[in-house]
Write a protein that holds these residues in place. Structure first.
Motif, PDB file in Angstrom:
ATOM      1  N   UNK A  53       0.843  -1.189   0.000  1.00  0.00           N
ATOM      2  CA  UNK A  53       0.000   0.000   0.000  1.00  0.00           C
ATOM      3  C   UNK A  53       0.878   1.238   0.000  1.00  0.00           C
ATOM      4  N   UNK A  54       0.624   2.130  -0.943  1.00  0.00           N
ATOM      5  CA  UNK A  54       1.403   3.351  -1.084  1.00  0.00           C
ATOM      6  C   UNK A  54       0.486   4.551  -0.852  1.00  0.00           C
ATOM      7  N   UNK A  55       1.029   5.596  -0.220  1.00  0.00           N
ATOM      8  CA  UNK A  55       0.242   6.793   0.067  1.00  0.00           C
ATOM      9  C   UNK A  55       1.055   8.047  -0.249  1.00  0.00           C
ATOM     10  N   UNK A  56       0.363   9.101  -0.648  1.00  0.00           N
ATOM     11  CA  UNK A  56       1.026  10.375  -0.886  1.00  0.00           C
ATOM     12  C   UNK A  56       1.198  10.669  -2.356  1.00  0.00           C
ATOM     13  N   UNK A  57       2.263  11.409  -2.674  1.00  0.00           N
ATOM     14  CA  UNK A  57       2.533  11.787  -4.060  1.00  0.00           C
ATOM     15  C   UNK A  57       3.912  11.354  -4.528  1.00  0.00           C
ATOM     16  N   UNK A  58       4.706  10.729  -3.669  1.00  0.00           N
ATOM     17  CA  UNK A  58       6.033  10.289  -4.074  1.00  0.00           C
ATOM     18  C   UNK A  58       7.086  11.359  -3.880  1.00  0.00           C
ATOM     19  N   UNK A  59       8.346  10.991  -4.015  1.00  0.00           N
ATOM     20  CA  UNK A  59       9.430  11.930  -3.742  1.00  0.00           C
ATOM     21  C   UNK A  59       9.508  13.034  -4.791  1.00  0.00           C
ATOM     22  N   UNK A  60       8.914  12.819  -5.972  1.00  0.00           N
ATOM     23  CA  UNK A  60       8.862  13.887  -6.969  1.00  0.00           C
ATOM     24  C   UNK A  60       7.503  14.571  -6.945  1.00  0.00           C
ATOM     25  N   UNK A  61       6.875  14.606  -5.797  1.00  0.00           N
ATOM     26  CA  UNK A  61       5.500  15.068  -5.715  1.00  0.00           C
ATOM     27  C   UNK A  61       5.297  16.567  -5.637  1.00  0.00           C
ATOM     28  N   UNK A  62       6.085  17.353  -6.344  1.00  0.00           N
ATOM     29  CA  UNK A  62       5.848  18.790  -6.396  1.00  0.00           C
ATOM     30  C   UNK A  62       4.733  19.049  -7.412  1.00  0.00           C
ATOM     31  N   UNK A  73      -6.570  33.129 -11.912  1.00  0.00           N
ATOM     32  CA  UNK A  73      -6.998  31.981 -11.124  1.00  0.00           C
ATOM     33  C   UNK A  73      -5.863  30.968 -11.014  1.00  0.00           C
ATOM     34  N   UNK A  74      -5.704  30.415  -9.841  1.00  0.00           N
ATOM     35  CA  UNK A  74      -4.612  29.467  -9.572  1.00  0.00           C
ATOM     36  C   UNK A  74      -5.170  28.049  -9.593  1.00  0.00           C
ATOM     37  N   UNK A  75      -4.511  27.193 -10.345  1.00  0.00           N
ATOM     38  CA  UNK A  75      -4.900  25.775 -10.381  1.00  0.00           C
ATOM     39  C   UNK A  75      -3.710  24.923  -9.963  1.00  0.00           C
ATOM     40  N   UNK A  76      -3.966  23.980  -9.062  1.00  0.00           N
ATOM     41  CA  UNK A  76      -2.950  23.048  -8.586  1.00  0.00           C
ATOM     42  C   UNK A  76      -3.226  21.691  -9.227  1.00  0.00           C
ATOM     43  N   UNK A  77      -2.236  21.150  -9.926  1.00  0.00           N
ATOM     44  CA  UNK A  77      -2.370  19.865 -10.615  1.00  0.00           C
ATOM     45  C   UNK A  77      -1.355  18.899 -10.041  1.00  0.00           C
ATOM     46  N   UNK A  78      -1.832  17.743  -9.595  1.00  0.00           N
ATOM     47  CA  UNK A  78      -0.915  16.803  -8.957  1.00  0.00           C
ATOM     48  C   UNK A  78      -1.351  15.365  -9.217  1.00  0.00           C
ATOM     49  N   UNK A  79      -0.374  14.505  -9.440  1.00  0.00           N
ATOM     50  CA  UNK A  79      -0.606  13.060  -9.515  1.00  0.00           C
ATOM     51  C   UNK A  79      -0.367  12.480  -8.132  1.00  0.00           C
ATOM     52  N   UNK A  80      -0.964  11.347  -7.837  1.00  0.00           N
ATOM     53  CA  UNK A  80      -0.829  10.817  -6.479  1.00  0.00           C
ATOM     54  C   UNK A  80      -0.816   9.295  -6.487  1.00  0.00           C
ATOM     55  N   UNK A 112       2.867   8.894 -10.038  1.00  0.00           N
ATOM     56  CA  UNK A 112       3.824   9.702  -9.284  1.00  0.00           C
ATOM     57  C   UNK A 112       3.724  11.158  -9.694  1.00  0.00           C
ATOM     58  N   UNK A 113       3.883  12.049  -8.712  1.00  0.00           N
ATOM     59  CA  UNK A 113       3.660  13.472  -8.940  1.00  0.00           C
ATOM     60  C   UNK A 113       4.787  14.175  -9.645  1.00  0.00           C
ATOM     61  N   UNK A 114       5.056  13.862 -10.884  1.00  0.00           N
ATOM     62  CA  UNK A 114       6.099  14.551 -11.653  1.00  0.00           C
ATOM     63  C   UNK A 114       5.592  14.880 -13.050  1.00  0.00           C
ATOM     64  N   UNK A 115       4.327  15.236 -13.147  1.00  0.00           N
ATOM     65  CA  UNK A 115       3.729  15.546 -14.451  1.00  0.00           C
ATOM     66  C   UNK A 115       4.116  16.949 -14.903  1.00  0.00           C
TER      67      UNK A 115
END
Length: 210
Positions: free
Chosen positions: A130-139, A149-156, A183-186
């Motif tokens: 089981x994995x949780x979060x966005x990963x070490x590249x999760x910026x 308008x500000x939009x936050x885009x993230x993979x998880x 992983x959050x490096x899109x």
């Protein structure tokens, strides 16, 4: 005849011996000079005095040394709009954003999700974890549109791509679920096109039209 005979029988020094003596004498003089000027042998600190005759000096000329050029500050990959459109800002991963940093203690304005965690199970070989979060590249990507308008885009690690309002944390469009960890490096398109490039552990790279 007798005078000529004495001259003829005078002992001669071979040319090789003369050369050897000359080399030895020059070596002795050179050694004496080196020993006199050697700071190790004399115990004195070395000093270099300028030459009054205008000959070459050991002192460097200010005009002869090139001043080092400053290293340019890395910038974002996008220049047509504000925001961080990829992990660490550009293709070389060297842009971290711009200040100033607030002096007061940061305040948490919102969380996503409001409850629970971004988790899913992923299998490698015969082992499932089981994995949780966005990963070490999760910026996340943080993009400011033309209306401010500000939009936050993230993979998880729940396997989805999420698109959130930067002011409230509420979704601004539906999440896109993939078949494994995302992983959050899109990357958002750096030229401003409404495209989002993102991979997943399900071995698919997706280009998402926003």
């Amino acid at each position: 005849m007798a005078r000529r005979g004495r001259h003829a029988t005078q002992a001669r020094i071979p040319f090789g011996a003369v050369a050897l003596l000359a080399v030895a004498a020059a070596g002795a003089v050179g050694w004496s000079i080196l020993e006199r000027d050697d700071p190790v042998a004399t115990g004195r600190s070395p000093s270099i005095s300028p030459s009054p005759s205008g000959s070459a000096s050991f002192s460097p000329s200010p005009s002869s040394s090139a001043s080092p050029s400053p290293t340019p500050t890395p910038g974002p990959i996008n220049t047509t709009f504000e925001g961080i459109t990829t992990f660490r800002g550009n293709a070389t991963r060297t842009y971290y954003g711009e200040g100033p940093i607030p002096r007061r203690q940061p305040e948490i304005l919102w969380r996503y999700p409001r409850s629970g965690s971004l988790c899913s199970d992923s299998t490698v070989g015969n082992e499932t974890e089981t994995w949780c979060g966005t990963g070490w590249t999760g910026q996340p990507n943080v993009v400011v549109d033309e209306k401010g308008r500000i939009e936050v885009r993230v993979n998880a690690y729940d396997g989805a791509y999420h698109f959130l309002d930067g002011e409230t944390g509420e979704p601004v469009r539906s999440s896109l679920q993939t078949g494994d960890l995302a992983k959050g490096s899109a990357t958002s398109d750096p030229d401003g096109f409404p495209l989002y490039y993102a991979g997943s552990r399900d071995n698919y790279l997706r280009v998402i039209a926003l």
